[in-house]
Design an enzyme around this catalytic site. Structure first.
Site, mmCIF file in Angstrom:
data_model
loop_
_atom_site.group_PDB
_atom_site.id
_atom_site.type_symbol
_atom_site.label_atom_id
_atom_site.label_comp_id
_atom_site.label_asym_id
_atom_site.label_seq_id
_atom_site.Cartn_x
_atom_site.Cartn_y
_atom_site.Cartn_z
ATOM 1 N N THR A 172 65.828 23.403 -126.053
ATOM 2 C CA THR A 172 66.522 24.279 -125.110
ATOM 3 C C THR A 172 67.701 24.934 -125.812
ATOM 4 O O THR A 172 68.559 24.249 -126.362
ATOM 5 C CB THR A 172 66.982 23.461 -123.885
ATOM 6 O OG1 THR A 172 65.814 23.136 -123.127
ATOM 7 C CG2 THR A 172 67.944 24.248 -123.013
ATOM 8 N N HIS B 171 55.567 19.414 -120.130
ATOM 9 C CA HIS B 171 56.819 18.647 -120.273
ATOM 10 C C HIS B 171 56.826 17.519 -119.234
ATOM 11 O O HIS B 171 57.122 17.740 -118.066
ATOM 12 C CB HIS B 171 58.011 19.573 -120.074
ATOM 13 C CG HIS B 171 59.329 18.984 -120.490
ATOM 14 N ND1 HIS B 171 59.519 17.647 -120.740
ATOM 15 C CD2 HIS B 171 60.535 19.572 -120.723
ATOM 16 C CE1 HIS B 171 60.784 17.435 -121.090
ATOM 17 N NE2 HIS B 171 61.416 18.585 -121.089
ATOM 18 N N ASN C 82 61.999 13.285 -120.377
ATOM 19 C CA ASN C 82 63.438 13.559 -120.234
ATOM 20 C C ASN C 82 63.963 13.708 -118.808
ATOM 21 O O ASN C 82 64.955 14.390 -118.573
ATOM 22 C CB ASN C 82 63.818 14.789 -121.066
ATOM 23 C CG ASN C 82 63.519 14.582 -122.542
ATOM 24 O OD1 ASN C 82 63.265 13.448 -122.964
ATOM 25 N ND2 ASN C 82 63.514 15.634 -123.330
ATOM 26 N N TYR D 153 62.625 15.119 -116.055
ATOM 27 C CA TYR D 153 62.300 16.282 -115.225
ATOM 28 C C TYR D 153 61.155 15.944 -114.271
ATOM 29 O O TYR D 153 60.745 14.787 -114.176
ATOM 30 C CB TYR D 153 62.047 17.502 -116.117
ATOM 31 C CG TYR D 153 63.296 17.801 -116.930
ATOM 32 C CD1 TYR D 153 64.450 18.263 -116.289
ATOM 33 C CD2 TYR D 153 63.370 17.523 -118.296
ATOM 34 C CE1 TYR D 153 65.626 18.470 -116.996
ATOM 35 C CE2 TYR D 153 64.556 17.733 -119.011
ATOM 36 C CZ TYR D 153 65.676 18.200 -118.349
ATOM 37 O OH TYR D 153 66.850 18.392 -119.036
ATOM 38 N N ASN E 196 69.206 11.753 -117.994
ATOM 39 C CA ASN E 196 69.035 12.086 -116.576
ATOM 40 C C ASN E 196 68.804 10.847 -115.718
ATOM 41 O O ASN E 196 68.113 10.893 -114.698
ATOM 42 C CB ASN E 196 67.922 13.126 -116.375
ATOM 43 C CG ASN E 196 68.341 14.510 -116.848
ATOM 44 O OD1 ASN E 196 69.491 14.896 -116.686
ATOM 45 N ND2 ASN E 196 67.420 15.251 -117.445
#
Ligand code: 8OZ
Length: 372
Positions: free
Chosen positions: A29, A182, A185, A187, A242
């Protein structure tokens, strides 16, 4: 070491693609798309073109829908302007001799209502706000707490799968060689996978089988567009970024790997150790072994590898390829540097996210006249 004997430069067949080396550029990112509209631009073209020497580029996490956005300036793959922007990038990478996948992303609860369409509430498997998770909503906002999420209703879930399917179709129109889902992480897909963030009592939560339901619906939808040979996936079984955790990572990821194997997905990329935070110190060998035992396809290892560690782990059969993140930020010609054993430029973490060409396209390559 001569190139012929350097395992990093032994070619590798990844699905339909033949990669000239085992050095993969990890999805990174960088938050530099054009506004309004989260559109990839000329500067992004130059950045990826510079890195075309990677065996495979996995382009940065890219939201499949406006709802899937969680940070300012990340690119999307849901509008025609975005598809056109990405097409410039895939064309440039191909012209430079490279290969490029797009990482398909939905952030789920890691968002802010001010980033959501019509100021809506971010969605999640369960209405649980992760501790300490932050984002930024403008260049000036600084890091701020994410919003309180709401749980998706059972009958809303197929439409979220559809967002991924459309993103996959758009990636095809943009000229990518394939896609990476993805599922890492913290999400949306990871939120469904892991037991702490998924407290649902319908068919999408509870047992491992139920927690795998949404992730596998996405996998099947994306494979329906690209074919299994052009579809990969990224997971982070012991990543804590996260505020993530799972009661039984070996059980969860072993079962997931088995399903991915049955689906014939082209590869699994595993974040073994993350600079963003890990629940275990070092590499979670038990989970890695469970994934390797259940998934027979190619395994891309990720996380703080040096070139020599990558060589050793490939030689030992612990991974087939290795992906590199931060070293690729500061070394556009990373494979060439590995090949020559040349020193690496250091990265500047202040320019990771957002900004201009500084700390993005201005890291120097080795001089073309230097000795090998
Ligand atoms: C850093 C900042 C924002 C997003 C990830 C997509 O961790 C990301 C990300 C990383 O996968």
């Amino acid at each position: 070491m001569s190139e012929q004997n350097d395992i990093l430069f032994r070619s590798f067949k990844l699905g339909d693609l033949t990669l000239p080396n085992r050095i993969v550029m990890a999805p990174l990112t960088r938050s530099r798309s054009s506004q309004p509209g989260d559109v990839p631009n000329e500067l992004n073209v130059e950045y990826y073109r510079q890195r075309a020497g990677a065996g495979l580029i996995i382009a940065e996490a890219t939201q499949v829908s406006p709802q899937g956005k969680g940070y300012a300036f990340t690119p999307g793959i849901h509008s025609n302007a975005q598809v056109e922007g990405w097409r410039q990038i895939t064309t440039a990478v191909h012209e430079a001799g490279g290969r490029i996948h797009l990482q398909l992303w939905h952030v789920g609860r890691i968002s802010h209502s001010q980033l959501q369409p019509n100021g809506e509430t971010p969605v999640a498997p369960s209405a649980i706000k992760p501790k300490g998770a932050q984002t930024f909503i403008t260049a000036e906002s600084g890091m701020i707490d994410i919003s309180e999420p709401r749980a998706l209703a059972t009958d809303e879930i197929p439409a979220v799968v559809e967002q991924f399917r459309i993103g996959a179709e758009n990636a095809k129109r943009a000229g990518f060689d394939g896609v990476e889902i993805h599922a890492a992480n913290g999400y949306l897909i990871d939120q469904f996978l892991r037991s702490d963030s998924n407290q649902r009592t319908d068919e999408y939560g509870g047992s491992v089988e139920n927690r795998l339901r949404f992730p596998m619906m996405v996998v099947d939808a994306v494979i329906g567009v690209w074919g299994a040979e052009r579809t990969g996936i990224r997971v982070s079984p012991t990543g804590s970024f996260n505020d993530m955790r799972d009661a039984d990572p070996v059980g969860t990821y072993g079962a997931f790997a088995k399903r991915l194997n049955e689906a014939g997905i082209a590869y699994i990329e595993v974040v073994e150790d993350s600079f963003q935070g890990n629940l275990e110190k070092g590499r979670p060998q038990q989970v890695i072994d469970a994934i390797r035992a259940n998934f027979k396809g190619p395994y891309i290892g990720n996380g703080h590898y040096t070139a020599d560690e990558a060589r050793q782990r490939i030689e030992a059969g612990l991974c087939d390829l290795a992906s590199f993140g931060r070293p690729f930020i500061s070394n556009p010609d990373l494979p060439e540097r590995f090949r020559r054993g040349a020193p690496l430029n250091e990265w500047d973490s202040n320019s990771f996210y957002g900004g201009d060409e500084r700390g993005y396209t201005d890291y120097p390559a080795l001089g073309s006249t230097s000795q090998s």
